[in-house]
Scaffold this active site. Structure first.
Site, PDB file in Angstrom:
ATOM      1  N   ASN A 135       0.848  -1.194   0.000  1.00  0.00           N
ATOM      2  CA  ASN A 135       0.000   0.000   0.000  1.00  0.00           C
ATOM      3  C   ASN A 135       0.886   1.247   0.000  1.00  0.00           C
ATOM      4  O   ASN A 135       1.351   1.698   1.028  1.00  0.00           O
ATOM      5  CB  ASN A 135      -0.917  -0.053   1.231  1.00  0.00           C
ATOM      6  CG  ASN A 135      -1.843   1.142   1.283  1.00  0.00           C
ATOM      7  OD1 ASN A 135      -1.610   2.151   0.631  1.00  0.00           O
ATOM      8  ND2 ASN A 135      -2.889   1.035   2.081  1.00  0.00           N
ATOM      9  N   CYS A 138      -2.299   5.251   0.551  1.00  0.00           N
ATOM     10  CA  CYS A 138      -3.268   5.957   1.397  1.00  0.00           C
ATOM     11  C   CYS A 138      -2.820   7.400   1.614  1.00  0.00           C
ATOM     12  O   CYS A 138      -1.706   7.646   2.069  1.00  0.00           O
ATOM     13  CB  CYS A 138      -3.445   5.241   2.726  1.00  0.00           C
ATOM     14  SG  CYS A 138      -4.601   3.881   2.542  1.00  0.00           S
ATOM     15  N   ASN A 203      -5.255   4.174  -5.867  1.00  0.00           N
ATOM     16  CA  ASN A 203      -5.730   4.399  -4.514  1.00  0.00           C
ATOM     17  C   ASN A 203      -6.510   5.717  -4.553  1.00  0.00           C
ATOM     18  O   ASN A 203      -6.814   6.223  -5.622  1.00  0.00           O
ATOM     19  CB  ASN A 203      -4.551   4.437  -3.537  1.00  0.00           C
ATOM     20  CG  ASN A 203      -4.980   3.973  -2.137  1.00  0.00           C
ATOM     21  OD1 ASN A 203      -5.962   4.486  -1.607  1.00  0.00           O
ATOM     22  ND2 ASN A 203      -4.268   3.030  -1.554  1.00  0.00           N
ATOM     23  N   THR A 204      -6.823   6.250  -3.420  1.00  0.00           N
ATOM     24  CA  THR A 204      -7.746   7.396  -3.395  1.00  0.00           C
ATOM     25  C   THR A 204      -7.039   8.732  -3.607  1.00  0.00           C
ATOM     26  O   THR A 204      -5.827   8.837  -3.452  1.00  0.00           O
ATOM     27  CB  THR A 204      -8.509   7.418  -2.066  1.00  0.00           C
ATOM     28  OG1 THR A 204      -7.549   7.419  -1.007  1.00  0.00           O
ATOM     29  CG2 THR A 204      -9.409   6.203  -1.933  1.00  0.00           C
ATOM     30  N   CYS A 346     -36.868  14.069 -30.202  1.00  0.00           N
ATOM     31  CA  CYS A 346     -36.694  15.356 -29.512  1.00  0.00           C
ATOM     32  C   CYS A 346     -37.946  15.712 -28.714  1.00  0.00           C
ATOM     33  O   CYS A 346     -39.056  15.616 -29.223  1.00  0.00           O
ATOM     34  CB  CYS A 346     -36.408  16.450 -30.542  1.00  0.00           C
ATOM     35  SG  CYS A 346     -36.285  18.092 -29.820  1.00  0.00           S
ATOM     36  N   CYS A 349     -36.899  20.326 -25.200  1.00  0.00           N
ATOM     37  CA  CYS A 349     -36.537  21.009 -23.955  1.00  0.00           C
ATOM     38  C   CYS A 349     -35.650  22.212 -24.235  1.00  0.00           C
ATOM     39  O   CYS A 349     -35.579  23.130 -23.429  1.00  0.00           O
ATOM     40  CB  CYS A 349     -35.852  20.052 -22.991  1.00  0.00           C
ATOM     41  SG  CYS A 349     -34.212  19.498 -23.515  1.00  0.00           S
ATOM     42  N   CYS A 352     -30.064  21.805 -25.705  1.00  0.00           N
ATOM     43  CA  CYS A 352     -28.989  21.824 -26.703  1.00  0.00           C
ATOM     44  C   CYS A 352     -28.815  23.241 -27.238  1.00  0.00           C
ATOM     45  O   CYS A 352     -27.698  23.727 -27.381  1.00  0.00           O
ATOM     46  CB  CYS A 352     -29.305  20.841 -27.831  1.00  0.00           C
ATOM     47  SG  CYS A 352     -30.898  21.121 -28.639  1.00  0.00           S
ATOM     48  N   CYS A 384     -18.621  19.593 -31.501  1.00  0.00           N
ATOM     49  CA  CYS A 384     -17.966  19.509 -30.188  1.00  0.00           C
ATOM     50  C   CYS A 384     -18.582  18.493 -29.254  1.00  0.00           C
ATOM     51  O   CYS A 384     -17.970  18.108 -28.272  1.00  0.00           O
ATOM     52  CB  CYS A 384     -17.940  20.878 -29.518  1.00  0.00           C
ATOM     53  SG  CYS A 384     -19.539  21.414 -28.864  1.00  0.00           S
ATOM     54  N   CYS A 387     -23.947  19.444 -27.216  1.00  0.00           N
ATOM     55  CA  CYS A 387     -25.401  19.271 -27.310  1.00  0.00           C
ATOM     56  C   CYS A 387     -25.797  17.836 -27.016  1.00  0.00           C
ATOM     57  O   CYS A 387     -26.763  17.581 -26.292  1.00  0.00           O
ATOM     58  CB  CYS A 387     -25.916  19.702 -28.677  1.00  0.00           C
ATOM     59  SG  CYS A 387     -25.099  18.872 -30.057  1.00  0.00           S
TER      60      CYS A 387
HETATM   61  C1  LIG Z   1     -13.299   3.505   3.432  1.00  0.00           C
HETATM   62  C2  LIG Z   1     -12.135   3.160   2.588  1.00  0.00           C
HETATM   63  C3  LIG Z   1     -11.024   2.586   3.165  1.00  0.00           C
HETATM   64  C4  LIG Z   1      -9.945   2.254   2.378  1.00  0.00           C
HETATM   65  N1  LIG Z   1      -8.889   1.640   2.953  1.00  0.00           N
HETATM   66  C5  LIG Z   1      -7.852   1.234   2.190  1.00  0.00           C
HETATM   67  C6  LIG Z   1      -6.795   0.518   2.741  1.00  0.00           C
HETATM   68  O1  LIG Z   1      -6.765   0.215   3.936  1.00  0.00           O
HETATM   69  N2  LIG Z   1      -5.779   0.137   1.946  1.00  0.00           N
HETATM   70  C7  LIG Z   1      -5.781   0.431   0.602  1.00  0.00           C
HETATM   71  O2  LIG Z   1      -4.857   0.049  -0.095  1.00  0.00           O
HETATM   72  N3  LIG Z   1      -6.790   1.121   0.041  1.00  0.00           N
HETATM   73  C8  LIG Z   1      -7.826   1.515   0.805  1.00  0.00           C
HETATM   74  N4  LIG Z   1      -8.867   2.172   0.211  1.00  0.00           N
HETATM   75  C9  LIG Z   1      -8.818   2.461  -1.223  1.00  0.00           C
HETATM   76  C10 LIG Z   1      -9.543   1.418  -2.044  1.00  0.00           C
HETATM   77  O3  LIG Z   1      -8.936   0.168  -1.900  1.00  0.00           O
HETATM   78  C11 LIG Z   1      -9.588   1.787  -3.532  1.00  0.00           C
HETATM   79  O4  LIG Z   1      -8.291   1.905  -4.004  1.00  0.00           O
HETATM   80  C12 LIG Z   1     -10.303   3.089  -3.805  1.00  0.00           C
HETATM   81  O5  LIG Z   1     -11.386   3.218  -2.952  1.00  0.00           O
HETATM   82  C13 LIG Z   1     -10.755   3.230  -5.247  1.00  0.00           C
HETATM   83  O6  LIG Z   1     -11.709   2.253  -5.617  1.00  0.00           O
HETATM   84  P1  LIG Z   1     -13.302   2.517  -5.658  1.00  0.00           P
HETATM   85  O7  LIG Z   1     -13.544   3.690  -6.515  1.00  0.00           O
HETATM   86  O8  LIG Z   1     -13.905   1.251  -6.170  1.00  0.00           O
HETATM   87  O9  LIG Z   1     -13.701   2.772  -4.260  1.00  0.00           O
HETATM   88  C14 LIG Z   1      -9.958   2.513   1.009  1.00  0.00           C
HETATM   89  C15 LIG Z   1     -11.075   3.099   0.432  1.00  0.00           C
HETATM   90  C16 LIG Z   1     -12.153   3.394   1.210  1.00  0.00           C
HETATM   91  C17 LIG Z   1     -13.372   4.010   0.583  1.00  0.00           C
END
Ligand SMILES: Cc1cc2nc3c(=O)[nH]c(=O)nc-3n(C[C@H](O)[C@H](O)[C@H](O)COP(=O)(O)O)c2cc1C
Lengths: 425, 436
Positions: A135, A138, A203-204, A346, A349, A352, A384, A387
């Site tokens: 990991n 995070c 990851n997030t 159509c 509304c 477009c 583009c 619409c």
């Molecule tokens: C509540 C929560 C806890 C998470 N905990 C971890 C974690 O402990 N380790 C990890 O690698 N990713 C963790 N993630 C990230 C997820 O594994 C994943 O990479 C991320 O949410 C994107 O996928 P999704 O869009 O399907 O949620 C967590 C995500 C969420 C929402």
């Protein structure tokens, strides 16, 4: 029904649908339910060293809702597992023993010192798990302690930790990357240099979900103070798709197995990632919103698609769309499309019209001969797509390509093939 | 001799209460948000064009969707100060909701219910968003406190004119108070709305003064700078056949009695009821007769269903209540015994066939007219006052609106628009006269 069985970096699973390391994989109870529902694998909620971390007891999650309160974006300030290491190891061993055909990968995050990694890897190996995911992603809570994204954002650290792990375990090593970087290819290259068997991403993403205007604080907040969390869910899918494609098409990393993560909710989302080069997909938010049963739709949808297209296996469609991802300067500037409004569909509304009129190219009428009617003015239309995107009726507005040789009413130039910006310069 | 069966307390208390409960209950906040989020925010939205008061519907619906419910109410009330009542009684299915672009596709946005959601919330909050304008020193007489009169008075007060409302009946509100089926406006809403309108300030109410009964247009014109007549319609059109019998009743009086009743069970109703007419009054009488416990209720209408003044929605409502709508039947004779009605004889002109519809009560609901002498010497056409676009009558200084003017369609919402237009015209005239 097509066989969805997958072998990813040496790890076998009956289908490519894994649960990402997160609350759905936090403990045996959840993982058992997931396997009963049909998930092909799990990446266990990230393990760390004892003593376990302590989570906030206030709200951990935030969300962006679309109409009808559909969750389209999600975020969290949760840490890695907050349970003792031995409890997790015992459960992993028991679950793997009961579900030998499913992939059980264990996510890990320990301080950036070789003995720490060596120690925990030995313990994980003893559980019978199929692989480890490092990991590096995070973005909150752990990164402040020098782990997670703090490692993932420095390619040299990624390479170093992966190398340690490859030295100390025989298990496949997947490096989970953080999207909170400028160029995702750099940490992916580093992981490869370190000897990683695969990467997983994303990851997030660093995020503040909103502001509570009564408390004048980020929302959600903990006792009046808020902090950034990690963003995920459907809204991040385009970012994850892009990063997947970048790694898949880069000559440095091409062929490196990718387990794609980020906003996957349906078989189609999964198929799109696979087409861009993913070997398996991982899901977190969709499972948290809808429960484990969504995998039934994913399995039936993907096998139906594979049957339909006669691909025969998941592996056969991995990366089929990758070569079609290119750079802007390779796009054909003598290609042209024109919007076409299907007057039978159509509903008048006028969205477009007003979108084009106020913000684009004044290429859609609001009335014809004094009667409310929305028609494309081809000599103004630049094709583009705005619409078609704002139209509430599916397929009412389509973008129709002009045939080669036809004169584009807007530019007066014939439609050609292969003229990039350089040719046109 | 058959004794007519007219009785009170036909239904158990529970059934009666259920029949007179809110016909279309309010949207819960969550329902309102979901309903609002379906709106497409159309360009030059057809619903706005279809609204007689031109409420900016896409804007107020978007305001609801963004949790700005008070802002939504302001948007509504700025165009229609009686937006709360209109949300309850407008035939939205033939106005805004029919024009909604999503009506073709599946089902329209529930504009009426959303409008009620917003206006209810504002009125419950106790917020008074309007204030009397700086005084112009001018005074205007408004005769009649129905929707047209109230809307006119409110706009004039906001413009800074001193307003005096003359009202003949004990309560203000006109047909909102006396002329609408009880289940369409429950819990004293009409009076709460009147209080809200008067809450702007600067509106003086004189009770017990009726045009023609001591009050004259000349007198009003002499004591005010302008006069707005919103007197409604006074007399009920006669059938021209044995009208004076016992058991032959004006539909409007049943509607008013139900609205004013402190105990619905005490209202007597026939076992078998026939209603003559095809407008909203006929429907409201027939449905409410059923809900009071009448066993057989028939509407007898001389033309086809499509020509009824009542909308298809209203017709269906009555039919769901168990009312039989007979169309294409012309009343020919009231059959009586001992001075009391026992049946109505009707004819199908196409075939000459005659039918006898037995009844204990026969309700007239074939329209109303104005008492012409009261509004003499104004120009009148088919029992209604002639006005121009700005709602000016043939006499300078006198405006008119609502049901008493010709050319309208007898809706609350068009009455409000009349009041609004007249107020704008009066304001312009008074400002021009003072060179301001
Ligand atoms: C509540 C929560 C806890 C998470 N905990 C971890 C974690 O402990 N380790 C990890 O690698 N990713 C963790 N993630 C990230 C997820 O594994 C994943 O990479 C991320 O949410 C994107 O996928 P999704 O869009 O399907 O949620 C967590 C995500 C969420 C929402």
């Amino acid at each position: 029904m097509a066989d969805l069985a997958t072998t990813f970096a040496g790890i076998r699973s009956p289908n490519p649908f894994w649960l990402a390391s997160a609350p759905p994989t936090d403990k045996a109870y959840n993982v058992e339910r997931a396997f009963q529902a049909g998930w092909g694998g799990v990446v266990w909620k990230t393990l760390g060293e004892d003593p376990p971390v302590v989570n906030v007891s206030g709200p951990r999650y935030g969300a962006i809702h679309a109409s009808d309160r559909r969750v389209i974006g999600f975020n969290n300030i949760e840490l890695i597992t907050d349970r003792p290491l031995q409890v997790n190891l015992d459960e992993i061993r028991a679950v793997k023993a009961r579900w030998p055909d499913r992939a059980v990968v264990v996510s890990l995050m320990v301080p950036c010192e070789e003995p720490c990694w060596a120690g925990i890897l030995r313990l994980v190996e003893e559980t019978g798990a199929d692989g480890v995911e490092l990991n590096f992603g995070c973005p909150h809570g752990m990164s402040e302690r020098g782990m997670g994204a703090a490692v993932g954002q420095v390619p040299e650290y990624v390479e170093m930790v992966v190398r340690w792990c490859k030295t100390h375990t025989r298990l496949p090593v997947i490096a989970k990357l953080t999207p909170n970087v400028t160029d995702i290819r750099k940490p992916a290259e580093a992981a490869l240099r370190g000897g990683a068997d695969a990467v997983s991403l994303i990851n997030t993403i660093n995020s503040i979900m909103g502001v509570d205007l009564d408390a004048m604080a980020p929302s959600p907040h903990t006792d009046g103070l808020g902090t950034h969390g990690g963003y995920c869910g459907a809204a991040v899918r385009p970012i994850a798709l892009h990063m997947t494609a970048e790694i898949a098409r880069s000559p440095e990393t091409a062929g490196l197995p990718i387990s794609a993560i980020g906003g996957i909710e349906s078989w189609r989302d999964a198929a799109e990632f696979i087409a861009l080069g993913a070997g398996t997909v991982q899901v977190c938010t969709a499972a948290m919103v809808y429960g484990f049963r969504i995998v039934e739709e994913m399995i039936s949808g993907l096998s139906g698609f594979l049957d339909d297209r006669r691909y025969g296996s998941v592996a056969a469609m991995v990366g089929l769309a990758t070569p079609k991802v290119t750079d802007w300067n390779r796009l054909n500037l003598d290609y042209a499309v024109k919007a076409r409004i299907n007057q039978d569909l159509c509903i008048s509304c006028g969205r477009c019209h007003i979108a084009c009129e106020d913000t684009s190219h004044q290429a859609i009428t609001s009335a014809v001969d004094g009667v409310r009617r929305f028609e494309v003015i081809e000599s103004e239309c630049v094709g583009c797509n705005l619409c078609a995107l704002v139209c509430p009726i599916a397929d009412c507005i389509t973008m129709e390509p002009l045939a080669v040789g036809v004169i584009d009413a807007r530019t007066g130039r014939p439609v050609g093939s292969g003229n990039t910006w350089k040719d046109r310069a | 001799m058959a004794t007519p069966d007219i009785a009170s307390r036909r239904l158990a208390a529970g059934a009666l209460a259920a029949g007179f409960a809110d016909l279309r209950p309010p949207l819960a906040p969550n329902e309102a948000r979901i309903a609002a989020e379906r709106c497409l925010f159309c360009f030059d939205a057809p619903c706005v064009t279809a609204c007689p008061t031109s409420i900016d519907i896409p804007l107020f619906v978007r305001q609801i969707a963004t949790a700005n419910v008070e802002g939504a109410a302001r948007t509504i009330l700025d165009s229609n100060i009686l937006g709360g009542m209109c949300a309850r009684v407008c035939p939205t299915e033939t106005l805004c909701e029919q024009a909604c672009v999503r009506a073709a596709e599946e089902r329209p946005i529930e504009i009426g219910r959303l409008q009620r959601h917003a206006t209810d919330r504002l009125m419950e909050s106790g917020i008074q968003p309007y204030r009397q304008g700086p005084s112009t020193g001018r005074s205007v007489a408004v005769v009649g406190a129905g929707p047209a009169g109230l809307a006119c008075a409110h706009a004039l007060a906001v413009a800074g004119h001193a307003v005096t409302i003359y009202e003949a009946r004990p309560k203000l509100g006109g047909l909102n108070e006396y002329g609408i089926a009880a289940y369409k406006t429950v819990d004293g809403f009409a009076q709460r709305e009147v209080a809200f309108v008067l809450g702007v300030g600067g509106i003086n109410v004189v009770h017990g003064r009726r045009l023609g009964a001591g009050l004259t247009i000349d007198e009003l014109a002499a004591t005010h700078d302008a006069v707005f007549l919103a007197v409604g319609l006074d007399t009920v059109n006669r059938l021209g056949i044995e009208d004076a019998l016992d058991g032959v009743v004006d539909g409007v009086s049943l509607i008013a009695d139900i609205r004013q009743a402190s105990d619905l069970a005490a209202i007597p109703i026939g076992r078998r009821v026939v209603v003559i007419g095809g407008g909203m009054t006929a429907i409201d009488v027939a449905s409410q007769a059923r809900r009071l416990g009448a066993e057989e209720v028939t509407i007898a209408y001389r033309r086809a269903a499509a020509q009824m003044g009542a909308s298809p929605y209203e017709q269906r409502l009555a039919q769901t209540d168990g009312v039989l709508i007979r169309t294409g039947v012309v009343p020919r004779r009231v059959i009586a015994e001992g001075g009391r009605v026992v049946a109505l004889e009707v004819e199908r002109p196409a075939t000459g066939e005659r039918l006898t519809l037995p009844c204990d009560q026969l309700f007239r609901a074939i329209g109303q007219a104005i008492v012409a002498d009261e509004v003499a010497p104004l120009a009148i056409v088919s029992g209604r006052i002639v006005v121009d676009e700005e709602r000016r009558t043939s006499r300078p200084g006198v405006w008119a609106g609502g049901d008493c003017v010709a050319g309208g369609d007898d809706l609350t919402v068009t009455a409000v628009e009349d009041g609004k237009r007249a107020a704008a015209s009066i304001d312009r005239a008074l400002r021009e006269a003072s060179g301001g």
